[in-house]
Structure formats: C-alpha cells, structure tokens
Design a protein around this motif. Sequence first.
Motif, PDB file in Angstrom:
ATOM      1  N   UNK A   1       0.865  -1.029   0.219  1.00 24.26           N
ATOM      2  CA  UNK A   1      -0.344   0.440  -0.164  1.00 24.26           C
ATOM      3  C   UNK A   1       0.797   1.120  -0.087  1.00 24.26           C
ATOM      4  N   UNK A   2       1.903   1.541   0.713  1.00 25.46           N
ATOM      5  CA  UNK A   2       3.035   2.609   0.314  1.00 25.46           C
ATOM      6  C   UNK A   2       2.808   2.795   1.370  1.00 25.46           C
ATOM      7  N   UNK A   3       1.990   2.505   1.927  1.00 23.11           N
ATOM      8  CA  UNK A   3       2.121   3.357   4.092  1.00 23.11           C
ATOM      9  C   UNK A   3       2.134   1.985   5.075  1.00 23.11           C
ATOM     10  N   UNK A   4       2.606   1.710   6.578  1.00 24.38           N
ATOM     11  CA  UNK A   4       2.600   1.502   7.387  1.00 24.38           C
ATOM     12  C   UNK A   4       1.413   1.584   8.113  1.00 24.38           C
ATOM     13  N   UNK A   5       0.886   0.216   9.173  1.00 25.94           N
ATOM     14  CA  UNK A   5      -0.251   0.483  10.200  1.00 25.94           C
ATOM     15  C   UNK A   5      -0.322   2.105  10.532  1.00 25.94           C
ATOM     16  N   UNK A   6       0.489   2.791  11.562  1.00 27.82           N
ATOM     17  CA  UNK A   6       0.660   3.973  11.794  1.00 27.82           C
ATOM     18  C   UNK A   6       0.252   4.859  10.645  1.00 27.82           C
TER      19      UNK A   6
ATOM     20  N   UNK B   1      -7.104  -2.436  10.935  1.00 23.56           N
ATOM     21  CA  UNK B   1      -6.289  -1.741  11.346  1.00 23.56           C
ATOM     22  C   UNK B   1      -6.675  -0.395  12.746  1.00 23.56           C
ATOM     23  N   UNK B   2      -7.253  -0.086  11.742  1.00 30.24           N
ATOM     24  CA  UNK B   2      -7.749   1.378  12.204  1.00 30.24           C
ATOM     25  C   UNK B   2      -9.067   2.390  13.415  1.00 30.24           C
ATOM     26  N   UNK B   3      -9.729   0.650  13.044  1.00 32.24           N
ATOM     27  CA  UNK B   3     -10.559   0.544  14.187  1.00 32.24           C
ATOM     28  C   UNK B   3     -10.743   0.155  15.675  1.00 32.24           C
TER      29      UNK B   3
ATOM     30  N   UNK C   1      -7.394   2.826  16.602  1.00 34.65           N
ATOM     31  CA  UNK C   1      -8.212   4.218  17.321  1.00 34.65           C
ATOM     32  C   UNK C   1      -9.744   4.479  17.407  1.00 34.65           C
ATOM     33  N   UNK C   2     -10.617   2.819  17.163  1.00 37.41           N
ATOM     34  CA  UNK C   2     -12.000   3.387  17.586  1.00 37.41           C
ATOM     35  C   UNK C   2     -12.127   2.268  19.230  1.00 37.41           C
ATOM     36  N   UNK C   3     -11.499   1.613  19.369  1.00 39.15           N
ATOM     37  CA  UNK C   3     -11.860   0.314  20.232  1.00 39.15           C
ATOM     38  C   UNK C   3     -12.689  -0.486  19.596  1.00 39.15           C
TER      39      UNK C   3
END
Length: 163
Positions: free
Chosen positions: A5-10, A50-52, A55-57
């Motif tokens: 994707x060109x980006x990591x998790x963070x 991963x984001x949820x 960051x969203x619990x």
Amino acid sequence: MRAATGRGHEEWRDLLDAAGAREWSHRAIADWLVAEHGVEPWWSQGITVDFEQARKGRLPGQQADGTFAVSMTRTVPGERLVALAAVRAVVEARHGAAHGENLVAVQPVVRWRLADGTRLAAAAQQPGRSGTPVNLTIEKLADAAAMEAAKAELAAILAEAAG
C-alpha cells in the motif's frame, strides 16, 4: 502492508485520523481508501479494521455491526464439492438443513441460520494434493465471550468431516 500500500499501519492510522475517520462508518472508511488513495479493496478492509481496532476500540473478531465472528479452515479429503458435502453432512446433523447454497461459484458455499441467531457458512477453496481446504465461519456472535465455544464447534465439525 507497506509493500502493498505504500504506507505502514501507523501512517494509515494518522492519515485516517487527520481525515476525521473516527466518525465514519466502516464502509465509508474502506470506500474512501479505495477512492482517494487507490488502495485495493482487500487492503482497504485490512487498513480499516486495523484503524478501528487501534483508534475506535474495535476488538479482535468484532465486526463493523458490533457482533463477533470466528472462522477456521481445514483440508478435507476430496475435490471441492465432495469435501463441501462432507462438511455439510456434519453441520446438517448438528443444525438441520442449510438455508442457502451456491455450488457453482468459484468458491462453492453453503449457509445456515442457526437457532441461536448466528449464521454459519462453509466455503470450499481451491483443492490441493491432499484435499480441499474448507473454511467455516460463524457470524453474528453476541459478544467476545461466545467466540471460544464457536471456535470449538468449528474445530469439531471440521475434524469430523476430515475423518
């Protein structure tokens, strides 16, 4: 993830935070990643989950609607439809007749609505030399506590079907 994707998790988390995604639905996040950043749909789902979770619990195994799901795959002897039929026989002995099927799909599938309100699906994958991997998924579990019993149920079904 970075290679695909060109980006990591963070980096994805920070980007989504900056865009205001904490207030968005699961679908809105995944669609935005595809439309605005050209992320492949499969990866958009992974980034969104991963984001949820971060960051969203959202808990592991928790679906966007708040219910939980578990899945398990095991190789069952035979070609796709033979392996799927073996799993189907075990599930039907435990839970009754299926409510739906698509046996001509690329990945043939059979579905059940269980008495407790959950849903179970069996999907036959591409066969290998030793048989066909069959994936079982139970969805709509009420809470995380129900996941262990569901995993045990899936393991027992697959073990019996595999002989």
